[in-house]
Design a protein around this motif. Structure first.
Motif, mmCIF file in Angstrom:
data_model
loop_
_atom_site.group_PDB
_atom_site.id
_atom_site.type_symbol
_atom_site.label_atom_id
_atom_site.label_comp_id
_atom_site.label_asym_id
_atom_site.label_seq_id
_atom_site.Cartn_x
_atom_site.Cartn_y
_atom_site.Cartn_z
ATOM 1 N N UNK A 553 45.795 24.793 45.792
ATOM 2 C CA UNK A 553 46.734 25.841 45.399
ATOM 3 C C UNK A 553 46.881 26.931 46.464
ATOM 4 N N UNK A 554 45.908 27.027 47.370
ATOM 5 C CA UNK A 554 45.942 28.052 48.412
ATOM 6 C C UNK A 554 46.714 27.612 49.650
ATOM 7 N N UNK A 555 47.087 26.341 49.713
ATOM 8 C CA UNK A 555 47.700 25.799 50.927
ATOM 9 C C UNK A 555 49.209 26.057 50.900
ATOM 10 N N UNK A 556 49.713 26.810 51.867
ATOM 11 C CA UNK A 556 51.149 27.138 51.862
ATOM 12 C C UNK A 556 51.993 25.999 52.425
ATOM 13 N N UNK A 557 53.224 25.873 51.928
ATOM 14 C CA UNK A 557 54.198 24.928 52.494
ATOM 15 C C UNK A 557 54.494 25.365 53.944
ATOM 16 N N UNK A 558 54.676 24.453 54.856
ATOM 17 C CA UNK A 558 54.924 23.009 54.716
ATOM 18 C C UNK A 558 53.650 22.170 54.807
ATOM 19 N N UNK A 559 52.481 22.825 54.659
ATOM 20 C CA UNK A 559 51.227 22.087 54.745
ATOM 21 C C UNK A 559 50.896 21.452 53.406
ATOM 22 N N UNK A 560 50.083 20.399 53.439
ATOM 23 C CA UNK A 560 49.601 19.749 52.234
ATOM 24 C C UNK A 560 48.418 18.883 52.568
ATOM 25 N N UNK A 561 47.932 18.156 51.582
ATOM 26 C CA UNK A 561 46.818 17.243 51.796
ATOM 27 C C UNK A 561 47.318 15.808 51.753
ATOM 28 N N UNK A 562 46.855 15.018 52.691
ATOM 29 C CA UNK A 562 47.199 13.600 52.740
ATOM 30 C C UNK A 562 46.095 12.841 53.427
ATOM 31 N N UNK A 563 46.338 11.605 53.799
ATOM 32 C CA UNK A 563 45.340 10.785 54.474
ATOM 33 C C UNK A 563 45.400 11.021 55.985
ATOM 34 N N UNK A 564 44.229 11.297 56.567
ATOM 35 C CA UNK A 564 44.110 11.482 58.012
ATOM 36 C C UNK A 564 43.195 10.381 58.540
ATOM 37 N N UNK A 580 59.568 18.558 58.567
ATOM 38 C CA UNK A 580 60.507 19.663 58.717
ATOM 39 C C UNK A 580 59.811 20.947 59.158
ATOM 40 N N UNK A 581 58.498 21.002 58.951
ATOM 41 C CA UNK A 581 57.769 22.225 59.243
ATOM 42 C C UNK A 581 57.570 22.506 60.713
ATOM 43 N N UNK A 582 57.844 21.517 61.559
ATOM 44 C CA UNK A 582 57.580 21.725 62.987
ATOM 45 C C UNK A 582 58.796 22.291 63.724
ATOM 46 N N UNK A 583 59.852 22.592 62.985
ATOM 47 C CA UNK A 583 61.008 23.227 63.633
ATOM 48 C C UNK A 583 60.590 24.606 64.132
ATOM 49 N N UNK A 584 60.798 24.836 65.409
ATOM 50 C CA UNK A 584 60.421 26.111 66.005
ATOM 51 C C UNK A 584 58.931 26.227 66.298
ATOM 52 N N UNK A 585 58.150 25.142 66.080
ATOM 53 C CA UNK A 585 56.701 25.171 66.312
ATOM 54 C C UNK A 585 56.392 24.890 67.775
ATOM 55 N N UNK A 586 55.188 25.267 68.191
ATOM 56 C CA UNK A 586 54.720 25.035 69.554
ATOM 57 C C UNK A 586 53.842 23.794 69.584
ATOM 58 N N UNK A 587 54.182 22.832 70.417
ATOM 59 C CA UNK A 587 53.390 21.609 70.536
ATOM 60 C C UNK A 587 52.127 21.927 71.343
ATOM 61 N N UNK A 588 50.972 21.796 70.698
ATOM 62 C CA UNK A 588 49.695 22.095 71.363
ATOM 63 C C UNK A 588 48.809 20.850 71.415
ATOM 64 N N UNK A 589 49.411 19.680 71.321
ATOM 65 C CA UNK A 589 48.664 18.424 71.265
ATOM 66 C C UNK A 589 47.749 18.254 72.469
ATOM 67 N N UNK A 590 48.230 18.671 73.631
ATOM 68 C CA UNK A 590 47.472 18.435 74.855
ATOM 69 C C UNK A 590 46.149 19.177 74.889
#
Length: 603
Positions: A553-564, A580-590
């Protein structure tokens, strides 16, 4: 005498193939049991007429349609079985219950077949197996040695391959000492998880129904059926009310410091324990030597303190009129309660409270997950025991008497054989609620020490982690502000979550810092094309299931729980981000993870 592999998995296979039926099996086991009459295993072996209702009920159902379908078991004779006498190993005390003890009925409802009521130390007062008018119960490996008690017949009948599992009770070690002496697994559950309704009390506030099994997988299957809350038992506890500990894949194991170890001059027992410690170190376990005197002092409270009064209270009316007809050692112990006062009771309660605090502080300061001790300091011959029945019995409880007073779960595990060919073993213990973890630990180690169980040398199965589903917690992967040292980590700690490990995802993810605030949020997105993904650092926590909903209940959209998916190929529940939540987000994968990104972001 026809022998069977009576492990649960072997019987399930034989029933499924039609090779064996419960009716044929039980008929042969009863016949085999008569061949061990001189071991004094049973107080009542069920007759064909008494067995028929259980067999008829199975005849009307499909093989293996119940968890314990067709599994034969033996019951210590202080636990009620409907319409069969309960004696607590005292003929004059005998009564015939109209209903079974709750735990017995649960097992029967799951398809198990009761075949006998087992011999025991009278009124469950003893760790020796010699205090019974039905005869001394002999060790499965050496007829001249004690079998251990008080659940002697339950253990030896299993060791001699007359049942698949058996029930004992364990107030001071009665479910662990006989396991050690007969090459068995002995589970002493957390207090209250197995109902004691329908059990003749010994020390009612400390009594536990225990399980003897050939391996930890079988013990777990029995526990899973029987560990249910019982409204009829005032001491019953629901398993989900206890916090199960979160251990790493190899828990940190504490052992008594050298000054605290006691083997009563038995060099074979000492060598066996030292070998167990060495083996665990070679397997990669971290072993910590811990000052242990506080536990040894607590052990003395059970018989040296006011808890003896509970033994007297349990049979007060009977004791007053039948004291002279009881086993002399049992009568002497229980009769000692007459001189105890309310002042003694409070002194004992205060001493226990002090011990609980002292041991908890030591435990936490040394950072251990569970303890390992010898199950007993040594083993004695029947002759030696009869020459000093109370003194030697007391020594046998050195590492067992404190367990229920301090509210631990414990499991005895065989570790091999001494030079004199007698079995030896250790006990693992941890705070209440750790039952399932202790059984899984035992399963992972049992075959590392011995290949066979019991005295008929039934193969120990390969370890099977999938058998030990933890019903109380769920593995949860976090990737950002919930990591240790970050702002939302408290949301995990407040819900009793425990860190299991730091690891990485499979190389299949992109990782983003999402727009917005005030607390920075990460976004983990799995890629359809694996070649475009990265491995991202995560922490895996054990979250109690009862708190998962409030956490979600504390997790805000666009986040959620799923299988990792983790780097080892396993999958856990974890934070994921809607695409859809990554619009305007910064890619920090590296950067490989949130911790690295935060350091880079500040620089």
């Amino acid at each position: 005498m026809r022998e069977f592999n009576l492990t649960l998995s072997a019987l399930h296979d034989q029933y499924a193939s039609g090779e064996l039926t419960p009716r044929n099996l039980v008929q042969q086991l009863i016949q085999n049991a008569h061949g061990y009459a001189d071991y004094n295993l049973f107080i009542h072996l069920l007759t064909p007429t008494e067995l028929e209702p259980y067999l008829s009920q199975l005849d009307q159902s499909e093989p293996n349609s119940l968890p314990l379908w067709g599994i034969p078991f033996v019951i210590k004779d202080n636990i009620d079985l409907a319409n069969i006498p309960t004696t607590a190993a005292c003929k004059e005390f005998s009564y015939v219950p109209s209903e079974s003890a709750t735990v017995v009925q649960q097992l029967i409802d799951a398809g198990a077949i009761p075949i006998a009521k087992a011999n025991m130390d009278q009124f469950a007062t003893g760790l020796v197996g010699t205090r019974s008018p039905y005869g001394v119960c002999h060790n499965a490996f050496d007829f001249e040695m004690i079998s251990g008690g008080s659940s002697s017949g339950s253990a030896v009948s299993l060791a001699l391959n007359l049942c698949s599992f058996s029930l004992g009770t364990d107030t001071a070690g009665s479910g662990r000492v006989p396991a050690a002496f007969n090459n068995l697994v002995g589970l002493k559950p957390s207090k209250g998880l197995l109902s004691t309704h329908g059990v003749v009390p010994a020390v009612r506030s400390q009594d536990v129904v225990s399980v003897f099994a050939l391996n930890a997988q079988d013990a777990y299957s029995v526990f899973d059926v029987a560990a249910k809350f019982d409204e009829k038992d005032a001491f019953s506890r629901s398993e989900n009310r206890l916090t199960s500990p979160a251990w790493p894949s190899q828990p940190v194991i504490g052992i008594p410091d050298r000054e605290s170890l006691f083997f009563d001059g038995d060099s074979e027992a000492q060598k066996a324990f030292e070998h167990s410690v060495s083996t665990l170190k070679n397997l990669g376990y971290e072993i910590k030597s811990v000052p242990f005197q506080a536990w040894l002092d607590t052990a003395k409270l059970l018989y040296g303190g006011a808890w003896v009064a509970e033994r007297y209270l349990a049979i007060q009316d009977f004791f007053e009129t039948h004291e002279n007809q009881m086993d002399p050692a049992v009568a002497k112990i229980i009769g000692g309660a007459k001189s105890l006062s309310a002042v003694d009771a409070y002194q004992g309660a205060y001493a226990l409270q002090q011990a609980q605090r002292a041991t908890q502080i030591i435990w936490e300061n040394h950072g251990i997950d569970c303890f390992m001790t010898p199950t007993t300091p040594t083993i004695y011959s029947i002759e030696a025991l009869q020459n000093d029945p109370i003194g030697l019995n007391s020594k046998l409880g050195t590492y067992t008497n404190f367990m229920n007073l301090l509210d631990y779960a414990a499991i005895a595990m065989p570790t091999g054989f001494r030079a004199d060919t007698l079995p030896t073993g250790v006990t693992f213990f941890a705070p209440a609620g750790s039952d399932r973890q202790l059984m899984q630990l035992t399963d992972s180690l049992h075959k590392q020490f011995v290949e066979n169980s019991g005295a008929r040398f039934i193969d120990v199965p390969e370890s099977n982690p999938a058998h030990f589903t933890n019903q109380q917690s769920i593995a949860l992967a976090v990737v950002g502000a919930h990591l240790v040292g970050f702002p939302l980590n408290s949301q995990l700690l407040e819900r009793g979550a425990k860190l299991l490990k730091t690891t990485k995802t499979a190389p299949k993810y992109q990782f983003f810092e999402l727009p917005g605030g005030p607390i920075l949020k990460p976004g983990l997105v799995k890629q359809a094309n694996e070649n475009e993904g990265q491995s991202i650092e995560v922490e895996v926590w054990a979250m109690p299931k009862e708190h998962l909903g409030s956490f979600l209940a504390l997790i805000p959209s666009p986040l959620g729980l799923g299988k990792v998916e983790l780097e080892d190929g396993s999958q856990v529940v974890g934070f994921i981000c809607e695409p859809y939540g990554i619009e305007g987000a910064t890619d920090i994968s590296a950067t490989g993870g949130w911790r690295n990104w935060m350091k880079q972001r500040k620089s």
